[in-house]
Design a protein around this motif. Sequence first.
Motif, short mmCIF file in Angstrom:
data_model
loop_
_atom_site.label_atom_id
_atom_site.label_comp_id
_atom_site.label_asym_id
_atom_site.label_seq_id
_atom_site.Cartn_x
_atom_site.Cartn_y
_atom_site.Cartn_z
N ARG A 22 78.84 30.21 -3.53
CA ARG A 22 79.30 30.29 -2.15
C ARG A 22 79.42 31.74 -1.69
O ARG A 22 79.98 32.01 -0.63
CB ARG A 22 80.64 29.56 -1.99
CG ARG A 22 81.77 30.10 -2.86
CD ARG A 22 83.01 29.21 -2.75
NE ARG A 22 83.53 29.18 -1.40
CZ ARG A 22 84.41 30.06 -0.93
NH1 ARG A 22 84.84 31.05 -1.70
NH2 ARG A 22 84.84 29.96 0.31
N GLY B 204 81.06 34.56 1.42
CA GLY B 204 82.29 34.68 0.64
C GLY B 204 83.49 35.12 1.46
O GLY B 204 83.36 35.66 2.57
N ASP B 205 84.67 34.89 0.90
CA ASP B 205 85.90 35.26 1.59
C ASP B 205 86.04 36.76 1.79
O ASP B 205 86.87 37.20 2.59
CB ASP B 205 87.11 34.75 0.79
CG ASP B 205 87.23 33.24 0.80
OD1 ASP B 205 86.50 32.60 1.58
OD2 ASP B 205 88.04 32.70 0.02
N ASP B 206 85.24 37.54 1.06
CA ASP B 206 85.31 39.00 1.23
C ASP B 206 84.63 39.46 2.51
O ASP B 206 84.83 40.61 2.94
CB ASP B 206 84.70 39.71 0.02
CG ASP B 206 83.25 39.33 -0.21
OD1 ASP B 206 82.90 38.15 0.01
OD2 ASP B 206 82.46 40.21 -0.62
N GLU C 32 86.39 35.69 7.07
CA GLU C 32 87.83 35.45 6.98
C GLU C 32 88.09 33.94 6.89
O GLU C 32 87.68 33.18 7.77
CB GLU C 32 88.53 36.06 8.18
CG GLU C 32 88.39 37.58 8.25
CD GLU C 32 88.99 38.18 9.49
OE1 GLU C 32 89.51 37.41 10.33
OE2 GLU C 32 88.94 39.41 9.63
N PRO C 33 88.77 33.50 5.83
CA PRO C 33 88.93 32.06 5.58
C PRO C 33 89.63 31.30 6.70
O PRO C 33 89.25 30.17 7.01
CB PRO C 33 89.79 32.03 4.30
CG PRO C 33 89.55 33.35 3.65
CD PRO C 33 89.35 34.33 4.76
N ASP D 119 83.21 36.44 10.80
CA ASP D 119 82.80 37.57 9.97
C ASP D 119 83.67 38.78 10.31
O ASP D 119 84.26 38.87 11.38
CB ASP D 119 81.33 37.90 10.23
CG ASP D 119 80.63 38.40 8.97
OD1 ASP D 119 81.24 39.19 8.24
OD2 ASP D 119 79.48 37.99 8.74
N GLN D 120 83.73 39.71 9.38
CA GLN D 120 84.55 40.90 9.58
C GLN D 120 83.94 41.83 10.62
O GLN D 120 82.73 41.86 10.83
CB GLN D 120 84.71 41.65 8.26
CG GLN D 120 85.51 40.89 7.22
CD GLN D 120 85.65 41.65 5.92
OE1 GLN D 120 85.06 42.70 5.73
NE2 GLN D 120 86.43 41.11 5.00
#
Length: 201
Positions: A162, A166-168, A171-172, A177-178
Motif C-alpha cells: 500500500r 502511504g500514510d507518509d 494524510e489518513p 496528499d501533502q
Amino acid sequence: MLAACSNDSNNDDVTGPPSDAVTIDLSKDSGVLNYAYALEQLEAAYYSKVVAGISSSQLSASEQVVITDIRNHEVIHRDFLATALGSAKIPNLSVDFSSVNFANRVSILKTAKVFEDIGVSAYNGSGKFLKDLNNLLVAGKIVSVEARHAAAIRDLLNPGSRDFAGDDVVEPLSGLDQATEPGLVLGGLSNFVKTPIRLVS
C-alpha cells in the motif's frame, strides 16, 4: 540550493543573494511557474541521466520502460513551462547527482521517490499563489501526472504494497496528499540543486 523568503526588499539589514542566484517572485504567476520550472528542470535532468546509462542500471526491462516514460513526461513538462514563460523563464539550473549510484537499482529508485514525492507536495503547496485560473488548471494537470509517477516509483520499490499511497504522503484522516511550502521544498532539494534560489513574495 539556497532559499529565503522576504516581503521587504528594501531592508538594508538583509544581505543580498549571491551574484549567481536566481530570484523567484511568488507574488506573480510567472514566479510560481518558474518555481515549477525549476522542479521540472531537476526531474528532467535526473531521469535523462538515468536513461542515458539505463543498460547498466540493474533496472529490469519493465522498470526501464517505466523510467523512460517518466523521463519523457518530465522533459515535456520542462519544455512546456519554458515555452509558456518565454523570456521570463529562469536560467538553466546547476544540478548535482553525485550522491546517486546510477549503477544501482535501489539508489536510482529511492532518489526518484524523493523527487516525485517532493514534486507532488511542491505543486500542492504552491497552487494557492496562482491568480490566473488557466495557470492553476495547467498546474493541476501536471501534478496529477507527477502523482502517478510517485505511485509508480513507490510500487517498483515495494510491489503489491500500500506504499503507492502511504500514510507518509497521504494524510489518513483527510485522504489528501501533502502540501509543502516552497521554502521547505527547496531546502529538501539543496543537495541536488547547486544554483542558489531566493524566494520572495
